[in-house]
Design a protein around this motif. Structure first.
Motif, PDB file in Angstrom:
ATOM      1  N   ASN A  85       1.415 -23.973 -14.977  1.00 13.28           N
ATOM      2  CA  ASN A  85       2.275 -23.421 -13.269  1.00 13.28           C
ATOM      3  C   ASN A  85       2.050 -22.031 -13.095  1.00 13.28           C
ATOM      4  O   ASN A  85       2.561 -20.867 -13.400  1.00 13.28           O
ATOM      5  N   SER A  86       2.905 -22.195 -11.859  1.00 15.38           N
ATOM      6  CA  SER A  86       2.907 -20.575 -10.485  1.00 15.38           C
ATOM      7  C   SER A  86       4.173 -19.745 -11.288  1.00 15.38           C
ATOM      8  O   SER A  86       3.919 -19.006 -11.465  1.00 15.38           O
ATOM      9  N   ASP A  87       5.272 -20.704 -12.200  1.00 16.97           N
ATOM     10  CA  ASP A  87       5.961 -19.858 -13.013  1.00 16.97           C
ATOM     11  C   ASP A  87       6.414 -18.517 -14.370  1.00 16.97           C
ATOM     12  O   ASP A  87       7.007 -17.959 -14.195  1.00 16.97           O
ATOM     13  N   ASP A  88       4.983 -19.323 -14.542  1.00  9.50           N
ATOM     14  CA  ASP A  88       4.494 -18.210 -15.727  1.00  9.50           C
ATOM     15  C   ASP A  88       4.156 -17.153 -15.147  1.00  9.50           C
ATOM     16  O   ASP A  88       3.618 -16.359 -16.174  1.00  9.50           O
ATOM     17  N   TYR A  89       3.535 -16.855 -13.691  1.00 13.12           N
ATOM     18  CA  TYR A  89       3.174 -15.588 -13.426  1.00 13.12           C
ATOM     19  C   TYR A  89       4.312 -14.285 -13.382  1.00 13.12           C
ATOM     20  O   TYR A  89       5.782 -14.404 -13.167  1.00 13.12           O
ATOM     21  N   PRO A  90       3.729 -13.140 -13.919  1.00 11.59           N
ATOM     22  CA  PRO A  90       4.436 -12.093 -14.137  1.00 11.59           C
ATOM     23  C   PRO A  90       4.718 -11.416 -12.863  1.00 11.59           C
ATOM     24  O   PRO A  90       4.566 -11.821 -11.464  1.00 11.59           O
ATOM     25  N   VAL A  91       6.037 -11.301 -12.320  1.00 11.41           N
ATOM     26  CA  VAL A  91       6.207 -11.598 -10.921  1.00 11.41           C
ATOM     27  C   VAL A  91       6.138  -9.649 -10.983  1.00 11.41           C
ATOM     28  O   VAL A  91       5.776  -8.761 -11.619  1.00 11.41           O
ATOM     29  N   LEU A  92       6.262  -9.499  -9.764  1.00  8.95           N
ATOM     30  CA  LEU A  92       5.431  -7.756  -8.807  1.00  8.95           C
ATOM     31  C   LEU A  92       6.599  -7.216  -9.141  1.00  8.95           C
ATOM     32  O   LEU A  92       7.040  -6.907  -9.328  1.00  8.95           O
ATOM     33  N   PRO A  93       5.689  -6.188  -9.105  1.00 12.30           N
ATOM     34  CA  PRO A  93       6.138  -4.964  -9.710  1.00 12.30           C
ATOM     35  C   PRO A  93       7.424  -4.261  -8.339  1.00 12.30           C
ATOM     36  O   PRO A  93       7.029  -4.945  -6.735  1.00 12.30           O
ATOM     37  N   ASN A  94       8.349  -4.230  -8.596  1.00 12.40           N
ATOM     38  CA  ASN A  94       9.562  -3.848  -7.697  1.00 12.40           C
ATOM     39  C   ASN A  94       9.586  -2.335  -6.983  1.00 12.40           C
ATOM     40  O   ASN A  94      10.118  -1.538  -7.551  1.00 12.40           O
ATOM     41  N   VAL A  95       8.914  -2.221  -6.435  1.00 15.13           N
ATOM     42  CA  VAL A  95       8.957  -0.717  -6.148  1.00 15.13           C
ATOM     43  C   VAL A  95       9.571  -0.590  -4.540  1.00 15.13           C
ATOM     44  O   VAL A  95       9.614  -1.075  -3.320  1.00 15.13           O
ATOM     45  N   LYS A  96      10.382   0.585  -5.214  1.00 13.25           N
ATOM     46  CA  LYS A  96      12.092   1.423  -4.464  1.00 13.25           C
ATOM     47  C   LYS A  96      11.788   2.202  -2.974  1.00 13.25           C
ATOM     48  O   LYS A  96       9.982   3.145  -3.876  1.00 13.25           O
ATOM     49  N   ASP A  97      11.570   2.034  -1.884  1.00 12.40           N
ATOM     50  CA  ASP A  97      11.045   3.031  -1.177  1.00 12.40           C
ATOM     51  C   ASP A  97      11.602   4.758  -1.561  1.00 12.40           C
ATOM     52  O   ASP A  97      12.332   5.479  -0.565  1.00 12.40           O
ATOM     53  N   GLU A  98      11.500   5.011  -2.665  1.00 10.80           N
ATOM     54  CA  GLU A  98      11.340   6.522  -2.878  1.00 10.80           C
ATOM     55  C   GLU A  98      10.751   7.778  -2.384  1.00 10.80           C
ATOM     56  O   GLU A  98      11.395   8.874  -1.412  1.00 10.80           O
ATOM     57  N   TYR A  99       9.235   7.209  -2.100  1.00 10.63           N
ATOM     58  CA  TYR A  99       8.636   8.195  -1.272  1.00 10.63           C
ATOM     59  C   TYR A  99       7.695   7.604  -0.398  1.00 10.63           C
ATOM     60  O   TYR A  99       6.928   6.765  -0.640  1.00 10.63           O
ATOM     61  N   ARG A 100       7.649   7.425   0.828  1.00  5.23           N
ATOM     62  CA  ARG A 100       7.098   6.766   1.987  1.00  5.23           C
ATOM     63  C   ARG A 100       6.189   7.847   2.913  1.00  5.23           C
ATOM     64  O   ARG A 100       6.723   8.159   3.527  1.00  5.23           O
ATOM     65  N   PHE A 101       4.665   7.390   2.948  1.00  6.80           N
ATOM     66  CA  PHE A 101       3.695   7.910   3.729  1.00  6.80           C
ATOM     67  C   PHE A 101       2.521   7.045   4.047  1.00  6.80           C
ATOM     68  O   PHE A 101       2.530   6.134   3.301  1.00  6.80           O
ATOM     69  N   SER A 102       2.145   6.976   5.363  1.00  9.19           N
ATOM     70  CA  SER A 102       0.440   7.141   5.450  1.00  9.19           C
ATOM     71  C   SER A 102      -0.068   8.000   6.217  1.00  9.19           C
ATOM     72  O   SER A 102      -0.406   8.636   6.122  1.00  9.19           O
ATOM     73  N   LEU A 103      -1.223   6.749   6.200  1.00  4.86           N
ATOM     74  CA  LEU A 103      -2.386   7.561   5.610  1.00  4.86           C
ATOM     75  C   LEU A 103      -3.770   6.711   7.031  1.00  4.86           C
ATOM     76  O   LEU A 103      -3.659   5.588   6.600  1.00  4.86           O
ATOM     77  N   PRO A 104      -4.703   7.158   7.834  1.00  2.12           N
ATOM     78  CA  PRO A 104      -5.555   6.088   8.254  1.00  2.12           C
ATOM     79  C   PRO A 104      -6.370   5.662   7.592  1.00  2.12           C
ATOM     80  O   PRO A 104      -6.853   6.697   6.093  1.00  2.12           O
ATOM     81  N   ALA A 105      -6.863   4.158   7.148  1.00  4.31           N
ATOM     82  CA  ALA A 105      -7.870   3.838   6.030  1.00  4.31           C
ATOM     83  C   ALA A 105      -8.955   4.711   5.664  1.00  4.31           C
ATOM     84  O   ALA A 105      -9.466   5.258   4.639  1.00  4.31           O
ATOM     85  N   ASP A 106     -10.249   5.325   6.760  1.00  2.11           N
ATOM     86  CA  ASP A 106     -10.959   6.330   6.595  1.00  2.11           C
ATOM     87  C   ASP A 106     -10.999   7.375   5.773  1.00  2.11           C
ATOM     88  O   ASP A 106     -11.660   8.001   5.290  1.00  2.11           O
ATOM     89  N   LEU A 107      -9.564   7.858   6.230  1.00  2.00           N
ATOM     90  CA  LEU A 107      -9.177   9.351   5.719  1.00  2.00           C
ATOM     91  C   LEU A 107      -8.991   9.879   4.152  1.00  2.00           C
ATOM     92  O   LEU A 107      -9.381   9.719   3.149  1.00  2.00           O
ATOM     93  N   MET A 108      -8.393   8.029   3.941  1.00  2.00           N
ATOM     94  CA  MET A 108      -8.513   7.462   2.796  1.00  2.00           C
ATOM     95  C   MET A 108      -9.101   7.437   1.768  1.00  2.00           C
ATOM     96  O   MET A 108      -8.963   7.951   1.170  1.00  2.00           O
ATOM     97  N   LYS A 109     -10.268   6.915   2.528  1.00  2.00           N
ATOM     98  CA  LYS A 109     -11.586   6.644   1.707  1.00  2.00           C
ATOM     99  C   LYS A 109     -12.299   7.915   1.507  1.00  2.00           C
ATOM    100  O   LYS A 109     -12.633   8.011   0.406  1.00  2.00           O
ATOM    101  N   SER A 110     -12.072   8.910   2.278  1.00  2.00           N
ATOM    102  CA  SER A 110     -13.256   9.865   1.849  1.00  2.00           C
ATOM    103  C   SER A 110     -12.058  10.823   1.186  1.00  2.00           C
ATOM    104  O   SER A 110     -12.614  11.978   0.197  1.00  2.00           O
ATOM    105  N   LEU A 111     -10.501  10.614   1.104  1.00  2.05           N
ATOM    106  CA  LEU A 111     -10.362  11.850  -0.052  1.00  2.05           C
ATOM    107  C   LEU A 111     -10.446  10.693  -1.793  1.00  2.05           C
ATOM    108  O   LEU A 111     -10.422  12.025  -1.988  1.00  2.05           O
ATOM    109  N   ILE A 112     -10.369   9.777  -1.458  1.00  3.28           N
ATOM    110  CA  ILE A 112     -10.927   8.991  -2.872  1.00  3.28           C
ATOM    111  C   ILE A 112     -12.444   9.708  -3.165  1.00  3.28           C
ATOM    112  O   ILE A 112     -12.903  10.274  -4.363  1.00  3.28           O
ATOM    113  N   LYS A 113     -13.180   9.927  -1.698  1.00  4.37           N
ATOM    114  CA  LYS A 113     -14.529   9.944  -2.653  1.00  4.37           C
ATOM    115  C   LYS A 113     -14.713  11.541  -2.956  1.00  4.37           C
ATOM    116  O   LYS A 113     -15.449  11.831  -3.913  1.00  4.37           O
ATOM    117  N   GLU A 114     -13.781  12.363  -2.432  1.00  6.10           N
ATOM    118  CA  GLU A 114     -14.344  13.538  -2.611  1.00  6.10           C
ATOM    119  C   GLU A 114     -13.451  14.360  -3.623  1.00  6.10           C
ATOM    120  O   GLU A 114     -13.063  15.223  -4.348  1.00  6.10           O
TER     121      GLU A 114
END
Length: 378
Positions: A119-148
């Motif tokens: 039963n899907s009702d038994d699955y934990p509820v998704l975290p409630n993320v309030k928009d405290e801090y929000r910004f965007s990065l291009p995916a390829d820059l994000m990948k190099s940031l992680i790799k580095e």
């Protein structure tokens, strides 16, 4: 619940979700994948309670129908079994139907599987993320940031905070730092829209490595939302939640020397290949130590010695050497990781003595900095 879907779309979404599913979880429901079907499309969710990944498959895209929903609904299916079945289905058309409570029928071509769902009702509820801090990065820059940065996190749980990468805002820049106390990797960048108020969070290295596998190799924007205990990365049809590590990250800025006694400028790729060759024989205390000698003659000597195996010496021509003569020893692995992060550019290595940390930077940019502690052998 009953719907028809194209197998390759289902498999692609499932592959992303499976990255969050572990068989070693306290709550057995988390070994399953949650499937929700609505008039808009199909959402699949997987979680190990540290990471949660949701993928969404729309009803149609670019005029092509992907899903035909006959009856909306939701179910949890054993993830490992379900993904193996989908991978091996004979045709690209799949029908999934639930009857008599939790009996799930999966049909494709002449194959038919019957799974017992939960039963899907038994699955934990998704975290409630309030928009405290929000910004965007291009995916390829994000990948190099992680790799580095992520390679330098600690693998030891003795100091859990060091198993993550510290993201903070400093003077309208995003500064990401990882250290295992023997080396440090730092990457700075300036996102177009920074959050107004400064933040400081530590994201588990494991989460960033999994995120890196999911992100596309393009410049599509990834939205980053940071909240109390969670961070959310939103790309086109994927939501990636990760818990944040608790505790204060050590102040690493004081580790970075500001004065240097010797500076060596050299081609990063040549140096990487020489250290790679030297490390073939470097087995001292199983810590693959390589020795490095620089003087004003612009020839660098890279060597390693293993009493049981033999020794290797190699000379490399530096672009420039300034300051005092230097002999220093370091871990070949740490040096190679650092050089790969700066990726083949001409680099400046700044030394402050044989037993002090040294730093590597690209000569073109200060945005990536690598710091390594030497090893005492001389």
């Amino acid at each position: 619940m009953k719907f028809e879907i194209m197998r390759d779309w289902l498999l692609e979404g499932l592959n992303d979700v499976m990255k969050a599913i572990s068989q070693k979880v306290a709550n057995p429901i988390l070994t399953g994948v949650k499937i929700d079907v609505s008039e808009k499309g199909l959402t699949m969710t997987g979680s190990d309670s540290d990471i949660t990944i949701c993928t969404f498959i729309p009803i149609e895209e670019d005029g092509e129908q992907i899903i035909r929903v006959i009856e909306p609904g939701s179910i949890i299916l054993q993830a490992k079994v379900f993904s193996e079945i989908v991978r091996k289905l004979p045709t690209n058309s799949v029908t999934i139907e639930i009857e008599n409570g939790m009996q799930t029928h999966i049909k494709s071509g002449k194959s038919e599987f019957h799974l017992i769902g939960s039963n899907s009702d038994d699955y934990p509820v998704l975290p409630n993320v309030k928009d405290e801090y929000r910004f965007s990065l291009p995916a390829d820059l994000m990948k190099s940031l992680i790799k580095e940065t992520v390679f330098a996190v600690s693998q030891q749980e003795t100091r859990p905070i060091l198993t993550g990468v510290h993201w903070e805002t400093v003077n309208e820049k995003l500064v990401c730092v990882a250290t295992d106390s023997h080396r440090l990797a730092r990457r700075e960048l300036t996102p177009e829209l920074m959050p107004e108020s400064p933040f400081s969070v530590v994201i588990p290295g494991k989460s960033l490595q999994e995120l890196n596998k999911i992100l596309p190799d393009n410049s599509d924007l990834v939205e980053i939302v940071i909240a109390d205990q969670q961070v959310l990365f939103k790309s086109r049809n994927v939501l990636f939640y990760s818990r944040l590590l608790e505790g204060n990250y050590p102040d690493t800025s004081r580790l970075i020397p500001s004065e240097y006694k010797t500076t060596v400028t050299v081609n990063g790729r040549q140096l990487l290949q020489a250290i790679d060759r030297a490390s073939l024989l470097a087995r001292e205390e199983r810590n693959n130590i390589v020795r490095f000698f620089a003087d004003e003659g612009k020839m660098l000597e890279v060597s390693s010695n293993s009493p049981e195996i033999g020794k290797v010496e190699e000379l490399i021509e530096a672009i420039d050497v300034t300051g005092e003569d230097l002999k220093i020893s370091f871990s070949a692995k740490y040096m190679m990781d650092a050089l790969k992060a700066i990726d083949g550019q001409d680099i400046a290595i700044h030394f402050t003595g044989a037993m002090r940390p040294f730093i590597l930077k690209s000569i073109d940019s200060d945005s990536i900095l690598q710091l390594i502690l030497p090893v005492r052998t001389f």
